[in-house]
Design a protein around this motif. Structure first.
Motif, short mmCIF file in Angstrom:
data_model
loop_
_atom_site.label_atom_id
_atom_site.label_comp_id
_atom_site.label_asym_id
_atom_site.label_seq_id
_atom_site.Cartn_x
_atom_site.Cartn_y
_atom_site.Cartn_z
N LEU A 1 0.83 -1.19 0.00
CA LEU A 1 0.00 0.00 0.00
C LEU A 1 0.87 1.25 0.00
CD1 LEU A 1 -2.74 -0.88 2.66
CD2 LEU A 1 -3.03 -0.77 0.17
N PRO A 2 0.41 2.32 -0.67
CA PRO A 2 1.15 3.58 -0.60
C PRO A 2 1.26 4.08 0.84
CG PRO A 2 -0.53 3.66 -2.32
CD PRO A 2 -0.77 2.41 -1.54
N PHE A 3 2.42 4.64 1.16
CA PHE A 3 2.69 5.30 2.44
C PHE A 3 2.75 4.33 3.63
CE2 PHE A 3 0.13 8.31 -0.19
CZ PHE A 3 1.21 9.07 -0.63
N TRP A 4 2.86 3.04 3.36
CA TRP A 4 3.10 2.06 4.41
C TRP A 4 4.52 1.52 4.25
CZ3 TRP A 4 0.24 0.07 8.52
CH2 TRP A 4 -1.08 0.56 8.65
N ASP A 5 5.35 1.69 5.28
CA ASP A 5 6.74 1.26 5.26
C ASP A 5 6.86 -0.17 5.77
OD1 ASP A 5 7.36 3.93 4.59
OD2 ASP A 5 7.48 4.47 6.72
N ASN A 6 7.74 -0.96 5.12
CA ASN A 6 8.06 -2.31 5.58
C ASN A 6 6.79 -3.11 5.90
OD1 ASN A 6 9.73 -4.46 6.25
ND2 ASN A 6 10.15 -3.73 8.33
N THR A 7 5.84 -3.04 4.98
CA THR A 7 4.52 -3.62 5.20
C THR A 7 4.03 -4.32 3.94
OG1 THR A 7 3.92 -1.88 6.78
CG2 THR A 7 2.12 -3.10 5.79
N ARG A 8 3.43 -5.48 4.13
CA ARG A 8 2.70 -6.13 3.05
C ARG A 8 1.36 -6.59 3.62
NH1 ARG A 8 5.41 -12.15 2.01
NH2 ARG A 8 4.95 -13.00 4.10
N LEU A 9 0.46 -7.04 2.74
CA LEU A 9 -0.87 -7.42 3.20
C LEU A 9 -1.49 -8.48 2.31
CD1 LEU A 9 -3.57 -4.93 2.02
CD2 LEU A 9 -1.17 -4.52 1.49
N TRP A 10 -2.41 -9.22 2.91
CA TRP A 10 -3.29 -10.10 2.17
C TRP A 10 -4.66 -9.44 2.13
CZ3 TRP A 10 0.31 -12.10 5.59
CH2 TRP A 10 1.21 -13.05 5.08
N VAL A 11 -5.20 -9.23 0.93
CA VAL A 11 -6.57 -8.74 0.79
C VAL A 11 -7.48 -9.96 0.79
CG1 VAL A 11 -8.20 -7.50 -0.66
CG2 VAL A 11 -5.81 -6.73 -0.51
N GLN B 1 -11.46 -6.22 3.78
CA GLN B 1 -10.73 -6.74 4.93
C GLN B 1 -9.33 -7.14 4.49
OE1 GLN B 1 -12.93 -9.41 7.39
NE2 GLN B 1 -11.21 -9.92 8.70
N TYR B 2 -8.34 -6.67 5.23
CA TYR B 2 -6.94 -6.98 4.98
C TYR B 2 -6.34 -7.69 6.20
CZ TYR B 2 -7.49 -2.77 1.96
OH TYR B 2 -7.93 -1.83 1.07
N ILE B 3 -5.36 -8.54 5.95
CA ILE B 3 -4.46 -8.98 7.01
C ILE B 3 -3.14 -8.28 6.75
CG2 ILE B 3 -3.33 -10.91 8.17
CD1 ILE B 3 -5.53 -12.73 7.13
N MET B 4 -2.78 -7.39 7.65
CA MET B 4 -1.58 -6.57 7.51
C MET B 4 -0.40 -7.23 8.21
SD MET B 4 -2.78 -3.89 5.87
CE MET B 4 -1.56 -2.59 6.13
N GLU B 5 0.77 -7.16 7.57
CA GLU B 5 2.01 -7.69 8.15
C GLU B 5 3.04 -6.57 8.12
OE1 GLU B 5 3.88 -11.88 7.49
OE2 GLU B 5 4.81 -10.52 6.04
N VAL B 6 3.41 -6.07 9.31
CA VAL B 6 4.27 -4.90 9.43
C VAL B 6 5.57 -5.33 10.12
CG1 VAL B 6 4.47 -2.54 10.26
CG2 VAL B 6 2.22 -3.45 9.64
N GLY B 7 6.69 -5.16 9.44
CA GLY B 7 7.98 -5.50 10.01
C GLY B 7 8.44 -4.48 11.02
#
Length: 277
Positions: free
Chosen positions: A45-55, A69-75
Motif C-alpha cells: 500500500l502507498p505510504f506504508w513502510d516495511n509492510t505487506r498485506l493479504w486482501v 478486509q486486509y491482514i496486515m504484516e508490518v515489520g
C-alpha cells in the motif's frame, strides 16, 4: 478468552505438495483457507513502510459490497503516518500477533494480541511497529453512512481479554459473542465481534439475513453450513458471505472455536442505483 490467535506467515509450498485444497468461491459464499495466504498473493500500500498485506475481502458487485478486509504484516520499524486515503472510511483494527503503536486523537496506545480499535472516518490515526518482532493485524474498512441528527461514533480502543462475552440465550454458556460496541448505539453502521463456541455448541438454525459477513477463524475448528454445503474450517481460514446466504455451525472440538465477525447494521436499505438513500 484465548492467549493465541492464528496469523498467516506467508512462504511458498514446495513442488512436492498436492494442489488439492479447500478453497471455493460460489455465488453465495467463498472460503479462503489459510493455505492460500502465501507470498505470491501479498500486496503493498502507498505510504506504508516495511509492510505487506493479504486482501481477503473487497466490495464486489453482485456479491458482498459493503466492506474490505486486509491482514496486515508490518515489520520492525514499519507502519504508516498516512494509513487511510479515503476520508469517508472508518476502520476496525484487530491485532493477532506482535505490538502496534496506535496514535489517534492525541493519544497513543500499545495494542497487543487481542487488541481492538474502532476508528471513525477522518480520525487522523497513525500506526507503527516500534518493536523488534513482526506485527500482524486485521484491518476492516467500510465507508461510513452518516445519519442527520446522529454524531459520528467515538474512537474505541480495548482488548478481547477486557470485554466480557455476552452469552446467547438458552445455550448453557456454549455460544457467546464478545461485543466491542454497544448494539444499541445507532451511530455505528457496522459491528465487528468475536464469536466463541465451546465444543459441542451449535447454531441450531440456518441464519438467513441481509447482513454481509466476513468470518476469520482465530482459533479451533468446526464445520460450517454455507448455503447448501457443509464446509470444514480451522484457525486461519476465512469465510466471506454475501447477503442472505444461509449459514449455521457445529463446533465439534476438541477446543474452543472462535472467529472474528464483520456485519453491516443499523441503516436503511439503498433504493437507488449507486447507493443513494
Amino acid at each position: 478468552m484465548s492467549g493465541k490467535y492464528f496469523a498467516p506467515t506467508g512462504g511458498h509450498p514446495g513442488q512436492d505438495q498436492l494442489l488439492t485444497d479447500r478453497a471455493i468461491f460460489t455465488d453465495a459464499y467463498a472460503v479462503i483457507p489459510k493455505g492460500t495466504m502465501r507470498d505470491i498473493v501479498t500486496s503493498y500500500l502507498p505510504f506504508w513502510d516495511n509492510t505487506r498485506l493479504w486482501v481477503i475481502a473487497r466490495p464486489m458487485t453482485g456479491f458482498a459490497e459493503t466492506f474490505s478486509q486486509y491482514i496486515m504484516e508490518v515489520g520492525p520499524g514499519g507502519g504508516s503516518d498516512q494509513p487511510e486515503a479515503d476520508a469517508q472510511a472508518q476502520a476496525v483494527l484487530f491485532v493477532v500477533e506482535g505490538t502496534a503503536t496506535l496514535s489517534v486523537g492525541g493519544q497513543t496506545y500499545d495494542m497487543v494480541p487481542g487488541g481492538y480499535a474502532y476508528l471513525p472516518p477522518s480520525s487522523g490515526w497513525t500506526l507503527r511497529n516500534d518493536s523488534e518482532a513482526m506485527l500482524r493485524f486485521h484491518w476492516i474498512r467500510k465507508a461510513y453512512e452518516p445519519v442527520p441528527g446522529l454524531d459520528a461514533p467515538d474512537v474505541i480502543v480495548t482488548n478481547d481479554s477486557d470485554v466480557a462475552p455476552t452469552v446467547m440465550p438458552e445455550t448453557d454458556g456454549k455460544w457467546a459473542t464478545t461485543r466491542f460496541v454497544d448494539p444499541a448505539d445507532l451511530r455505528h453502521d457496522m459491528h465487528v465481534t468475536i464469536v466463541t463456541f465451546e465444543p459441542g455448541a451449535v447454531i441450531p438454525f440456518l441464519e438467513t439475513h441481509v447482513m454481509e459477513h466476513g468470518l476469520y477463524v482465530l482459533e479451533g475448528k468446526a464445520v460450517y453450513r454455507l448455503n447448501s454445503d457443509w464446509v470444514e474450517v480451522e484457525a486461519g481460514d476465512y469465510m466471506w458471505l454475501r447477503a442472505f446466504c444461509p449459514q449455521a455451525c457445529y463446533a465439534g472440538g476438541p477446543g474452543k472455536f472462535r472467529y472474528l465477525l464483520y456485519k453491516d447494521v443499523n441503516r436503511h436499505m439503498s433504493l437507488r442505483p449507486g447507493g443513494a438513500r
